[in-house]
Design a protein around this motif. Structure first.
Motif, short mmCIF file in Angstrom:
data_model
loop_
_atom_site.label_atom_id
_atom_site.label_comp_id
_atom_site.label_asym_id
_atom_site.label_seq_id
_atom_site.Cartn_x
_atom_site.Cartn_y
_atom_site.Cartn_z
N VAL A 212 8.34 25.34 60.65
CA VAL A 212 8.30 25.67 59.22
C VAL A 212 9.51 25.08 58.51
O VAL A 212 9.39 24.51 57.42
N PHE A 213 10.68 25.20 59.14
CA PHE A 213 11.88 24.64 58.54
C PHE A 213 11.76 23.13 58.38
O PHE A 213 12.03 22.56 57.31
N GLY A 214 11.34 22.46 59.45
CA GLY A 214 11.21 21.01 59.40
C GLY A 214 10.20 20.54 58.37
O GLY A 214 10.46 19.61 57.60
N LEU A 215 9.05 21.19 58.33
CA LEU A 215 8.02 20.82 57.36
C LEU A 215 8.48 21.05 55.93
O LEU A 215 8.17 20.27 55.03
N THR A 216 9.24 22.12 55.73
CA THR A 216 9.76 22.41 54.39
C THR A 216 10.74 21.34 53.92
O THR A 216 10.69 20.89 52.78
N VAL A 217 11.62 20.93 54.82
CA VAL A 217 12.58 19.87 54.49
C VAL A 217 11.85 18.58 54.12
O VAL A 217 12.13 17.95 53.09
N LEU A 218 10.89 18.19 54.94
CA LEU A 218 10.15 16.96 54.68
C LEU A 218 9.31 17.07 53.41
O LEU A 218 9.18 16.09 52.65
N ALA A 219 8.76 18.26 53.16
CA ALA A 219 7.97 18.46 51.94
C ALA A 219 8.83 18.29 50.70
O ALA A 219 8.42 17.63 49.72
N LEU A 220 10.02 18.85 50.72
CA LEU A 220 10.91 18.74 49.56
C LEU A 220 11.32 17.29 49.32
O LEU A 220 11.34 16.82 48.17
N ILE A 221 11.63 16.58 50.39
CA ILE A 221 11.99 15.16 50.24
C ILE A 221 10.83 14.38 49.64
O ILE A 221 11.00 13.59 48.71
N GLY A 222 9.63 14.61 50.17
CA GLY A 222 8.46 13.88 49.68
C GLY A 222 8.15 14.17 48.23
O GLY A 222 7.91 13.25 47.43
N LEU A 223 8.16 15.43 47.85
CA LEU A 223 7.79 15.80 46.48
C LEU A 223 8.85 15.38 45.47
O LEU A 223 8.53 14.86 44.40
N ILE A 224 10.10 15.59 45.80
CA ILE A 224 11.17 15.26 44.86
C ILE A 224 11.31 13.75 44.70
O ILE A 224 11.33 13.22 43.58
N TYR A 225 11.37 13.04 45.82
CA TYR A 225 11.57 11.60 45.73
C TYR A 225 10.28 10.85 45.40
O TYR A 225 10.34 9.71 44.92
N GLY A 226 9.14 11.48 45.60
CA GLY A 226 7.91 10.88 45.11
C GLY A 226 7.91 10.84 43.59
O GLY A 226 7.59 9.81 42.98
N ALA A 227 8.30 11.96 42.97
CA ALA A 227 8.40 11.99 41.51
C ALA A 227 9.50 11.05 41.02
O ALA A 227 9.36 10.41 39.97
N HIS A 228 10.58 10.95 41.78
CA HIS A 228 11.66 10.03 41.42
C HIS A 228 11.17 8.59 41.43
O HIS A 228 11.43 7.82 40.49
N GLN A 229 10.43 8.22 42.46
CA GLN A 229 9.98 6.84 42.57
C GLN A 229 8.93 6.49 41.52
O GLN A 229 8.80 5.33 41.13
N LEU A 230 8.20 7.49 41.05
CA LEU A 230 7.25 7.28 39.96
C LEU A 230 7.94 7.36 38.60
O LEU A 230 7.27 7.31 37.56
N ASP A 231 9.25 7.50 38.62
CA ASP A 231 10.06 7.56 37.40
C ASP A 231 9.68 8.74 36.51
O ASP A 231 9.72 8.65 35.28
N LEU A 232 9.32 9.86 37.16
CA LEU A 232 9.03 11.09 36.44
C LEU A 232 10.16 12.10 36.57
O LEU A 232 10.20 13.11 35.88
N ALA B 283 4.27 -1.85 44.14
CA ALA B 283 4.91 -1.33 45.35
C ALA B 283 5.58 0.00 45.08
O ALA B 283 5.52 0.93 45.91
N ALA B 284 6.22 0.13 43.93
CA ALA B 284 6.87 1.40 43.58
C ALA B 284 5.85 2.51 43.38
O ALA B 284 6.08 3.66 43.77
N ILE B 285 4.71 2.18 42.78
CA ILE B 285 3.64 3.17 42.61
C ILE B 285 3.15 3.64 43.98
O ILE B 285 2.97 4.84 44.22
N VAL B 286 2.89 2.69 44.87
CA VAL B 286 2.43 3.04 46.22
C VAL B 286 3.47 3.88 46.93
O VAL B 286 3.16 4.86 47.62
N ASP B 287 4.73 3.50 46.79
CA ASP B 287 5.83 4.23 47.40
C ASP B 287 5.83 5.69 46.94
O ASP B 287 5.88 6.62 47.76
#
Length: 279
Positions: free
Chosen positions: A138-158, A258-262
């Motif tokens: 649960v801890f590991g999945l939470t860490v990875l989820a936060l990275i994905g969601l936060i930096y996904g929005a960052h890479q989409l420039d949102l 590429a940034a959109i895909v990222d």
């Protein structure tokens, strides 16, 4: 990034290299929000699918492996990706030139492999010291989820969040001091360590976190090796009868895609990991 009639490669001598690109009109905020929403839905569906498989951990590894390789490929759209393809090209044309270039290509790959072993060993050892036992907790999945969601929005420039990187590039003057095959190895090692030069994909952070979370050196090396394989293989485009200008122009034309895909990959993974952590 650049107009279609010219090539503009980021200047690493400046500190202002963007962590995500400035999207033109065809990628409006509404469009990028739609990509975010679609990626969230796809990720949640994927997380549910993983949870209901007979072997969820194997499915998780498969997803992470694919994302690691994709992240490496997407790192081609970084200043060092542009430079490696351009600076490590064969000299001349024809089969003989390609044959003479193969030692450079091989040494470049060996450099990436060495970088994966060094960095993977360090990350796996850090996880082991802290008693971490895998990214499927649960801890590991939470860490990875936060990275994905936060930096996904960052890479989409949102969303703009800190993006700590060493804003440096492979040393161009090395090609004046060493044979090209030596330069290929040096570039492979410096890029294979992943944090010595600038990487314009936050998937690197997710793979770094996953490697630490394994708490296992061989598994950590495997994750970094897959990322590095994705970084290394695009250099093979120099085996094709294409001019450097055509290659660089193609990269520039697809920079924003590429940034959109990222951003989409990061968001899909983040949503999937979040669902698994919450259920």
């Amino acid at each position: 990034m650049a107009a279609t009639h010219q090539i503009s490669i980021p200047d690493m001598a400046q500190d202002g290299v963007p962590d995500c690109v400035d999207f033109p009109a065809q990628y409006s905020r509404r469009y990028r929000l739609a990509v975010l929403a679609g990626s969230l839905a796809l990720g949640a569906a994927g997380g549910f699918a993983v949870k209901t498989t007979a072997d969820p951990m194997s499915a998780l590894w498969l997803c992470l492996a694919g994302a690691a390789f994709a992240g490496g490929v997407l790192s081609t759209w970084s200043p060092c990706g542009y430079s490696s393809i351009s600076l490590l090209r064969q000299t001349g044309k024809g089969p003989k030139a390609v044959l003479n270039w193969l030692p450079t290509f091989a040494m470049h790959g060996l450099g990436y492999a060495a970088g994966a072993v060094i960095l993977g060993t360090l990350l796996g050892a850090i996880g082991g010291i802290f008693g971490l036992t895998g990214f499927g907790t649960v801890f590991g999945l939470t860490v990875l989820a936060l990275i994905g969601l936060i930096y996904g929005a960052h890479q989409l420039d949102l969303l703009r969040v800190p993006y700590p990187q060493r804003r440096a590039q492979v040393p161009h003057d090395a090609r004046q001091r060493f044979p090209k095959w030596v330069v290929g190895g040096l570039y492979g090692l410096s890029l294979g360590l992943d944090y010595l030069t600038y990487v314009q994909t936050p998937l690197l952070y997710m793979m770094t976190a996953a490697a630490i979370l394994t708490g296992n050196i061989p598994e950590a090396i495997a994750i970094i090796a897959l990322f590095n394989l994705g970084r290394y293989l695009p250099v093979a485009v120099n085996l094709l009868p294409l001019t450097d200008y055509r290659i660089q122009a193609w990269l520039v034309r697809h920079q924003t895609r590429a940034a959109i895909v990222d951003g989409a990959i990061l968001t899909v993974l983040g949503a999937g990991f979040a669902l698994l952590a919450l259920t």
